[in-house]
Design a protein around this motif. Structure first.
Motif, PDB file in Angstrom:
ATOM      1  N   LYS A  44       0.832  -1.205   0.000  1.00 58.48           N
ATOM      2  CA  LYS A  44       0.000   0.000   0.000  1.00 58.48           C
ATOM      3  C   LYS A  44       0.868   1.258   0.000  1.00 58.48           C
ATOM      4  O   LYS A  44       0.602   2.216  -0.745  1.00 58.48           O
ATOM      5  CB  LYS A  44      -0.929  -0.002   1.212  1.00 58.48           C
ATOM      6  CG  LYS A  44      -1.817   1.210   1.289  1.00 58.48           C
ATOM      7  CD  LYS A  44      -2.718   1.171   2.502  1.00 58.48           C
ATOM      8  CE  LYS A  44      -3.544   2.439   2.595  1.00 58.48           C
ATOM      9  NZ  LYS A  44      -4.298   2.508   3.840  1.00 58.48           N
ATOM     10  N   THR A  45       1.918   1.261   0.805  1.00 54.36           N
ATOM     11  CA  THR A  45       2.813   2.411   0.877  1.00 54.36           C
ATOM     12  C   THR A  45       3.517   2.635  -0.457  1.00 54.36           C
ATOM     13  O   THR A  45       3.650   3.780  -0.911  1.00 54.36           O
ATOM     14  CB  THR A  45       3.839   2.226   2.004  1.00 54.36           C
ATOM     15  OG1 THR A  45       3.139   2.126   3.248  1.00 54.36           O
ATOM     16  CG2 THR A  45       4.821   3.385   2.068  1.00 54.36           C
ATOM     17  N   GLU A  48       1.040   4.225  -2.849  1.00 54.85           N
ATOM     18  CA  GLU A  48       0.864   5.648  -2.528  1.00 54.85           C
ATOM     19  C   GLU A  48       2.084   6.454  -2.981  1.00 54.85           C
ATOM     20  O   GLU A  48       1.948   7.571  -3.501  1.00 54.85           O
ATOM     21  CB  GLU A  48       0.623   5.829  -1.038  1.00 54.85           C
ATOM     22  CG  GLU A  48      -0.712   5.280  -0.568  1.00 54.85           C
ATOM     23  CD  GLU A  48      -0.825   5.200   0.942  1.00 54.85           C
ATOM     24  OE1 GLU A  48       0.173   5.411   1.667  1.00 54.85           O
ATOM     25  OE2 GLU A  48      -1.935   4.893   1.418  1.00 54.85           O
ATOM     26  N   THR A  49       3.273   5.890  -2.789  1.00 56.88           N
ATOM     27  CA  THR A  49       4.508   6.548  -3.199  1.00 56.88           C
ATOM     28  C   THR A  49       4.574   6.698  -4.713  1.00 56.88           C
ATOM     29  O   THR A  49       4.954   7.750  -5.232  1.00 56.88           O
ATOM     30  CB  THR A  49       5.721   5.760  -2.668  1.00 56.88           C
ATOM     31  OG1 THR A  49       5.621   5.640  -1.253  1.00 56.88           O
ATOM     32  CG2 THR A  49       7.025   6.440  -3.035  1.00 56.88           C
ATOM     33  N   ASN A  51       2.011   6.834  -6.738  1.00 53.56           N
ATOM     34  CA  ASN A  51       1.025   7.848  -7.114  1.00 53.56           C
ATOM     35  C   ASN A  51       1.569   9.254  -6.897  1.00 53.56           C
ATOM     36  O   ASN A  51       1.359  10.147  -7.720  1.00 53.56           O
ATOM     37  CB  ASN A  51      -0.275   7.653  -6.331  1.00 53.56           C
ATOM     38  CG  ASN A  51      -1.023   6.413  -6.751  1.00 53.56           C
ATOM     39  OD1 ASN A  51      -0.791   5.850  -7.812  1.00 53.56           O
ATOM     40  ND2 ASN A  51      -1.918   5.956  -5.896  1.00 53.56           N
ATOM     41  N   GLN A  52       2.284   9.458  -5.798  1.00 52.29           N
ATOM     42  CA  GLN A  52       2.873  10.767  -5.537  1.00 52.29           C
ATOM     43  C   GLN A  52       3.939  11.096  -6.575  1.00 52.29           C
ATOM     44  O   GLN A  52       3.994  12.220  -7.082  1.00 52.29           O
ATOM     45  CB  GLN A  52       3.470  10.817  -4.138  1.00 52.29           C
ATOM     46  CG  GLN A  52       4.021  12.187  -3.777  1.00 52.29           C
ATOM     47  CD  GLN A  52       4.497  12.257  -2.357  1.00 52.29           C
ATOM     48  OE1 GLN A  52       4.743  11.227  -1.729  1.00 52.29           O
ATOM     49  NE2 GLN A  52       4.643  13.453  -1.848  1.00 52.29           N
TER      50      GLN A  52
END
Length: 80
Positions: A44-45, A48-49, A51-52
């Protein structure tokens, strides 16, 4: 920046592979659910990373005159 995004994507696939390997090796161990949860958190992290990083790349691509991105020929220049 694309190299960074690709590296994050590769890391995600490595975590998926680790989840599968752990499932085969440790699924009957009492601490397996904790291990699985941590691996899923990693996944998940990383998502998210990624996507950023994609948002940052998109901003840089849409406004190459932005002072933060101006004159940066590689992602390593950003760190200096």
């Amino acid at each position: 920046m694309q190299e960074t995004i690709d590296a994050i994507e590769k890391a995600k696939w490595e975590v998926v592979a680790a989840i599968h390997r752990a499932g085969r090796a440790f699924d009957t161990h009492s601490e397996y659910p904790v291990l699985l949860g941590r691996l899923q958190d990693c996944l998940k992290t990383l998502e998210e990373t990624k996507n950023q990083a994609v948002r940052i790349k998109s901003a840089a691509d849409s406004d190459p005159g932005e002072p933060y991105f101006a004159g940066r020929d590689s992602e390593f220049d950003a760190a200096s």
